[in-house]
Design an enzyme around this catalytic site. Structure first.
Site, PDB file in Angstrom:
ATOM      1  N   GLU A 174       0.835  -1.207   0.000  1.00 10.14           N
ATOM      2  CA  GLU A 174       0.000   0.000   0.000  1.00 10.14           C
ATOM      3  C   GLU A 174       0.873   1.261   0.000  1.00 10.14           C
ATOM      4  O   GLU A 174       0.825   2.073   0.927  1.00 10.14           O
ATOM      5  CB  GLU A 174      -0.957  -0.044   1.186  1.00 10.14           C
ATOM      6  CG  GLU A 174      -1.919  -1.227   1.059  1.00 10.14           C
ATOM      7  CD  GLU A 174      -2.976  -1.313   2.145  1.00 10.14           C
ATOM      8  OE1 GLU A 174      -2.843  -0.618   3.169  1.00 10.14           O
ATOM      9  OE2 GLU A 174      -3.927  -2.090   1.972  1.00 10.14           O
ATOM     10  N   HIS A 415     -18.029  -9.618   5.752  1.00 10.10           N
ATOM     11  CA  HIS A 415     -16.660  -9.123   5.929  1.00 10.10           C
ATOM     12  C   HIS A 415     -15.912  -9.999   6.925  1.00 10.10           C
ATOM     13  O   HIS A 415     -16.407 -10.245   8.021  1.00 10.10           O
ATOM     14  CB  HIS A 415     -16.677  -7.674   6.439  1.00 10.10           C
ATOM     15  CG  HIS A 415     -15.300  -7.080   6.549  1.00 10.10           C
ATOM     16  ND1 HIS A 415     -14.891  -6.371   7.653  1.00 10.10           N
ATOM     17  CD2 HIS A 415     -14.253  -7.092   5.702  1.00 10.10           C
ATOM     18  CE1 HIS A 415     -13.630  -5.984   7.465  1.00 10.10           C
ATOM     19  NE2 HIS A 415     -13.231  -6.393   6.295  1.00 10.10           N
ATOM     20  N   HIS A 416     -14.750 -10.485   6.486  1.00 11.78           N
ATOM     21  CA  HIS A 416     -13.858 -11.248   7.368  1.00 11.78           C
ATOM     22  C   HIS A 416     -12.532 -10.524   7.492  1.00 11.78           C
ATOM     23  O   HIS A 416     -11.651 -10.694   6.638  1.00 11.78           O
ATOM     24  CB  HIS A 416     -13.573 -12.634   6.782  1.00 11.78           C
ATOM     25  CG  HIS A 416     -14.745 -13.564   6.825  1.00 11.78           C
ATOM     26  ND1 HIS A 416     -14.773 -14.733   6.089  1.00 11.78           N
ATOM     27  CD2 HIS A 416     -15.914 -13.519   7.510  1.00 11.78           C
ATOM     28  CE1 HIS A 416     -15.923 -15.366   6.333  1.00 11.78           C
ATOM     29  NE2 HIS A 416     -16.632 -14.646   7.180  1.00 11.78           N
ATOM     30  N   GLU A 417     -12.374  -9.694   8.494  1.00  8.49           N
ATOM     31  CA  GLU A 417     -11.044  -9.137   8.773  1.00  8.49           C
ATOM     32  C   GLU A 417     -10.328 -10.168   9.635  1.00  8.49           C
ATOM     33  O   GLU A 417     -10.794 -10.506  10.724  1.00  8.49           O
ATOM     34  CB  GLU A 417     -11.175  -7.790   9.504  1.00  8.49           C
ATOM     35  CG  GLU A 417      -9.860  -7.189   9.970  1.00  8.49           C
ATOM     36  CD  GLU A 417      -8.833  -7.016   8.845  1.00  8.49           C
ATOM     37  OE1 GLU A 417      -9.069  -6.190   7.976  1.00  8.49           O
ATOM     38  OE2 GLU A 417      -7.800  -7.737   8.862  1.00  8.49           O
ATOM     39  N   HIS A 485      -8.530  -8.122   0.586  1.00  5.01           N
ATOM     40  CA  HIS A 485      -7.719  -6.936   0.860  1.00  5.01           C
ATOM     41  C   HIS A 485      -6.436  -7.385   1.576  1.00  5.01           C
ATOM     42  O   HIS A 485      -6.460  -8.321   2.367  1.00  5.01           O
ATOM     43  CB  HIS A 485      -8.510  -5.925   1.684  1.00  5.01           C
ATOM     44  CG  HIS A 485      -9.472  -5.146   0.850  1.00  5.01           C
ATOM     45  ND1 HIS A 485      -9.610  -3.783   0.928  1.00  5.01           N
ATOM     46  CD2 HIS A 485     -10.328  -5.543  -0.117  1.00  5.01           C
ATOM     47  CE1 HIS A 485     -10.507  -3.374   0.054  1.00  5.01           C
ATOM     48  NE2 HIS A 485     -10.983  -4.429  -0.584  1.00  5.01           N
ATOM     49  N   GLU A 486      -5.363  -6.715   1.226  1.00  6.94           N
ATOM     50  CA  GLU A 486      -4.023  -7.029   1.776  1.00  6.94           C
ATOM     51  C   GLU A 486      -3.486  -8.433   1.479  1.00  6.94           C
ATOM     52  O   GLU A 486      -2.710  -8.970   2.270  1.00  6.94           O
ATOM     53  CB  GLU A 486      -3.960  -6.791   3.306  1.00  6.94           C
ATOM     54  CG  GLU A 486      -4.257  -5.385   3.734  1.00  6.94           C
ATOM     55  CD  GLU A 486      -5.748  -5.116   3.870  1.00  6.94           C
ATOM     56  OE1 GLU A 486      -6.495  -6.016   4.291  1.00  6.94           O
ATOM     57  OE2 GLU A 486      -6.160  -3.999   3.537  1.00  6.94           O
ATOM     58  N   GLU A 504      -7.607  -6.007  -3.299  1.00  4.80           N
ATOM     59  CA  GLU A 504      -7.113  -4.630  -3.168  1.00  4.80           C
ATOM     60  C   GLU A 504      -5.605  -4.707  -3.474  1.00  4.80           C
ATOM     61  O   GLU A 504      -5.159  -4.369  -4.557  1.00  4.80           O
ATOM     62  CB  GLU A 504      -7.404  -4.070  -1.782  1.00  4.80           C
ATOM     63  CG  GLU A 504      -7.054  -2.596  -1.682  1.00  4.80           C
ATOM     64  CD  GLU A 504      -7.132  -2.086  -0.254  1.00  4.80           C
ATOM     65  OE1 GLU A 504      -7.627  -0.982  -0.064  1.00  4.80           O
ATOM     66  OE2 GLU A 504      -6.650  -2.777   0.668  1.00  4.80           O
ATOM     67  N   GLU A 510      -9.144   3.979   0.254  1.00  4.95           N
ATOM     68  CA  GLU A 510      -9.191   4.209   1.708  1.00  4.95           C
ATOM     69  C   GLU A 510      -8.163   5.248   2.146  1.00  4.95           C
ATOM     70  O   GLU A 510      -8.413   6.009   3.072  1.00  4.95           O
ATOM     71  CB  GLU A 510      -8.994   2.894   2.473  1.00  4.95           C
ATOM     72  CG  GLU A 510      -7.673   2.212   2.180  1.00  4.95           C
ATOM     73  CD  GLU A 510      -7.524   0.857   2.904  1.00  4.95           C
ATOM     74  OE1 GLU A 510      -8.410   0.470   3.663  1.00  4.95           O
ATOM     75  OE2 GLU A 510      -6.495   0.198   2.681  1.00  4.95           O
TER      76      GLU A 510
HETATM   77  C1  NOJ Z   1      -8.207  -2.531   5.303  1.00  4.01           C
HETATM   78  C2  NOJ Z   1      -9.114  -2.676   4.150  1.00  4.01           C
HETATM   79  O1  NOJ Z   1      -8.470  -2.305   2.947  1.00  4.01           O
HETATM   80  C3  NOJ Z   1     -10.336  -1.836   4.394  1.00  4.01           C
HETATM   81  O2  NOJ Z   1     -11.187  -1.871   3.254  1.00  4.01           O
HETATM   82  C4  NOJ Z   1     -11.044  -2.312   5.633  1.00  4.01           C
HETATM   83  O3  NOJ Z   1     -12.110  -1.450   5.894  1.00  4.01           O
HETATM   84  C5  NOJ Z   1     -10.091  -2.307   6.825  1.00  4.01           C
HETATM   85  N1  NOJ Z   1      -8.892  -2.982   6.517  1.00  4.01           N
HETATM   86  C6  NOJ Z   1     -10.709  -2.972   8.038  1.00  4.01           C
HETATM   87  O4  NOJ Z   1     -10.874  -4.326   7.794  1.00  4.01           O
HETATM   88 CA    CA Z   2      -6.112  -2.057   2.503  1.00  4.66          CA
END
Ligand code: NOJ
Ligand code: CA
Length: 717
Positions: A174, A415-417, A485-486, A504, A510
């Site tokens: 990023e 959403h799975h963070e 993402h990531e 992403e 963001e």
């Molecule tokens: C980074 C992600 O790119 C973003 O879209 C997300 O909202 C945050 N992490 C939290 O999970």
């Molecule tokens: Ca990100």
């Protein structure tokens, strides 16, 4: 669809003695490229690439360093040489074009280290847009399991080219791109010691692949990789002496690069070359070097346009977390006693607001972040067990929302963070995906913020590369589409796993929610770098450009004009696109919002009308199985006039063109929200004149005109 067949001209040569051999050459199907392979002194393999008779890659060595002695570096003789060619056409499930031509000439050189009886195959594929090559380790008695210490592939260039690059990093992509001569690459320049410590920056001379280059005589060169699987990602070290790049693989916790077992192969190394920047963007080489889809019936895989509870958290209007308490223990938590902070975003009520909005405006889906417990204490703690992916906060009624969304004909995106805790995610993936299916979700946005658990592994190492693929395969078992993402940067695997809709894996929108944001040139470089490997969930569509949601941030804004936000839906390809702003902000500008509602996500055809990395990009695309076209044009911080012949349109009809443009006074810093919307009749003879504001853009939709349109609208003059 395959309508071609490999033509194998099996020139099977046995060279009995060849410590130093003659060069073996092939040319591309159109004759413009030539590739030659040669063993130099001490049996060291090398290759060279020429374009139109001039070298692009000078003599460059090919080497793999292994823990087992000897490495695959020297002492080679040529055992056999095979050449073949292929000309076939195939159709991606979702894509920028309906059909893709795969045409190349191949040279496969089997090398042997006689003394040790070890074999290595170097396979080169020469396309009309450049070169792909990889190392293969066939099954052999003298080698079964082995440990890679590093790969030392050279890409020796012909001059001090201009380079578009981001710092080499094992964990993070990023970054903003830097544009310098290769000789001026200094990855840590401008980074504070704190920043360097927080990241996994490799060295001042390391950059990430893909790297985009432009030679002094105007040749465009993109160096990257395709089909990254069971192997670490490739960074590149600048070799100032040789004026070249040298591969460096992401290591693992034990400082090894990869563990392989024969038969094994590396990803393809790619060198895409073009005289026009636009032709870099039309290259399909990376997709062609990936394996066909493993999903036999992809009928459940659909493009998705979505809104979601997301930007409002990034701008500080609401929160992911339910309570303002730290260190809440997830296990045994009695939510009755937890006092909510009053700003939680993912409430049932707020989600319904988004569902209503999505239904009213024809969106496919709604994403909700911050729906599950864990956000009080999710980041930077290196805690293994943060989220379980199945426990909603008390104010998020998952069953009621399932009912409501179904009634409104809208899909939900889960959403799975993972917060980098990948061992935890792997353990819970089955229960998480079953939970999703039980509540009607068939798409997930996953995320890998923070350092990876198991500790010592990196986002871009072999173990994680395999994890991302495991997650996508597991999701496919459940018929779930994935937006990551990531993860590691994509390398065309969406061909093999078409349920991997987008990633992403770069600096997305963001960052523009947090000052100073992404400068306009960023979005003109992304297609030449990050997007070479696959679609990006960039999340455009910001209409409230001033970030004055909170008192402290009154003076901040997104570095863009409003019309530019529309153009990004065309210039940044993805079959998954978010309208990232809040419904309230769209409702104030429904006329401009119409473009986001109309724009397509899946295409029959794509024309790169103009492109220059770091400066501008104009793309026109034809909707899959429909006659409508959409055009997006963006510029960097400089204003830009453009004259665009609409010769791509069907000559046999009139179209209604709706032009969403920067107003004459628009400017991305001084006057970002001024736009105009005009409607005309156009034909394929029309030349459209655009005037992009500094940091601006233009978006145009073209729909076949009805008789009524023809009577009411004026022809464009
Ligand atoms: C980074 C992600 O790119 C973003 O879209 C997300 O909202 C945050 N992490 C939290 O999970
Ligand atoms: Ca990100």
């Amino acid at each position: 669809m395959r309508n071609g067949r490999p033509i194998v001209n099996s020139i099977l040569l046995m060279l009995l003695f060849a410590a130093i051999s003659q060069a073996q050459s092939i040319v591309s199907p159109d004759g413009r490229f030539s590739l030659s392979f040669k063993l130099i002194e001490n049996g060291i393999p090398t290759y060279q690439l020429s374009f139109n008779g001039a070298p692009v890659i000078r003599e460059s060595r090919l080497a793999i360093e292994t823990k087992e002695v000897p490495s695959f570096i020297d002492g080679f003789s040529i055992e056999t040489i095979d050449t073949s060619s292929i000309d076939e056409t195939w159709e991606p499930v979702l894509g920028e074009v309906k059909q893709i031509k795969n045409m190349y000439c191949e040279l496969a050189v089997t090398l042997i280290q006689y003394q040790h009886n070890r074999k290595l195959i170097l396979r080169f594929r020469l396309f009309n847009d450049g070169l792909g090559f990889r190392y293969e380790f066939p099954v052999q008695p003298a080698l079964t399991y082995f440990t890679l210490l590093d790969e030392r592939t050279e890409f020796n260039l012909t001059g001090d080219h201009t380079a578009f690059w981001i710092p080499g990093d094992y964990d993070m992509n990023e970054y903003l791109y830097r544009t310098t001569p290769l000789s001026r690459v200094d990855a840590t320049k401008g980074m504070s010691g704190k920043e360097i410590a927080a990241r996994t920056v490799i060295s001042p001379i390391a950059v990430q692949s893909p790297i985009m280059l432009k030679s002094a005589d105007g040749l465009y060169i993109n160096i990257f990789e395709a089909a990254l699987s069971d192997y670490p990602a490739m960074n590149l070290m600048v070799d100032f002496g040789k004026m070249g790049l040298l591969s460096h693989l992401v290591p693992n916790a034990l400082d090894h690069s990869a563990y392989l077992q024969t038969p094994a192969k590396t990803p393809w190394r790619t060198v895409i070359v073009a005289q026009r920047a636009a032709d870099i963007l039309t290259s399909k080489m990376i997709l062609n070097l990936n394996e066909p889809s493993v999903i036999r019936d992809p009928s459940w895989i659909k493009p998705m346009k979505y809104v979601g509870i997301w930007w409002e958290m990034h701008v500080g209007w609401s929160t992911w977390r339910y309570a303002d308490t730290n260190n809440i223990k997830l296990k045994g938590l009695d939510w009755k006693h937890i006092i909510p902070n009053g700003k939680h975003g993912a409430t049932t009520e707020r989600t319904k607001r988004y569902i209503d909005f999505a239904a009213k405006h024809g969106f496919d889906a709604v994403l909700v972040e911050g729906w599950n417990v864990g956000w009080e204490d999710w980041f930077g703690k290196w805690k293994e067990d943060v989220f379980d992916f199945v426990t909603p906060y008390p104010d998020f009624d998952v069953a009621e929302l399932q009912r409501y969304a179904r009634e409104k004909g809208v899909k939900m995106i889960m959403h799975h963070e993972t917060s980098g805790s990948v061992t935890n995610y792997e353990r819970r993936m089955d229960s998480a995906y079953s939970f999703m299916k039980a509540y009607g979700y068939d798409a997930v946005k996953s995320g890998y913020v923070g350092k990876i658990i198991p500790r010592g592994e990196y986002h871009d190492g072999q173990w994680m590369v395999n994890h991302y693929i495991r997650a996508v395969e597991k999701a496919a078992e459940y018929k779930i589409m994935v937006d990551m993402h990531e993860p590691v940067r994509p390398t065309g695997l969406q061909r093999t796993y078409p349920n991997w809709l987008a990633s992403e894996a770069a600096r997305g929108m963001e960052y523009s929610a947090w000052n100073p944001g992404n400068p306009p040139e960023h979005e003109t470089i992304l297609p030449f770098t990050r997007l070479m490997g696959g679609p990006m969930d960039y999340t455009p569509g910001i209409f409230r450009i001033k970030l004055d949601y909170t008192e402290q941030r009154k003076k901040e804004q997104v570095p863009t004009t409003l019309a530019r936000q529309l153009a990004l839906y065309v210039t940044l390809y993805s079959p998954l696109q978010m309208a990232a702003d809040l419904p309230e902000n769209y409702e104030e500008k429904l006329d401009a919002f119409q473009f986001i509602k109309d724009v397509s996500l899946d295409w029959d055809d794509t024309r790169i009308l103009e492109a220059e990395p770091g400066e501008y990009i104009t793309i026109a695309r034809k909707t899959k199985n429909k006659e409508s076209w959409f055009l997006g044009a963006i510029t960097d911080e400089n204003a830009r006039p453009a004259s665009l012949p609409l010769s791509f349109l069907d000559p046999n009809r009139n179209y209604v063109a709706v032009v969403y443009a920067d107003a004459p006074t628009a400017h991305y810093l001084k006057n970002p929200s001024a736009y105009t919307i005009t409607k005309y009749l156009v034909t394929n003879n029309t030349v459209l004149r655009l005037k992009l504001a500094p940091g601006g853009g233009t978006a145009v939709s073209f729909v076949p005109a009805t008789v009524q349109n023809e009577q009411q609208l004026k022809h464009y003059k």
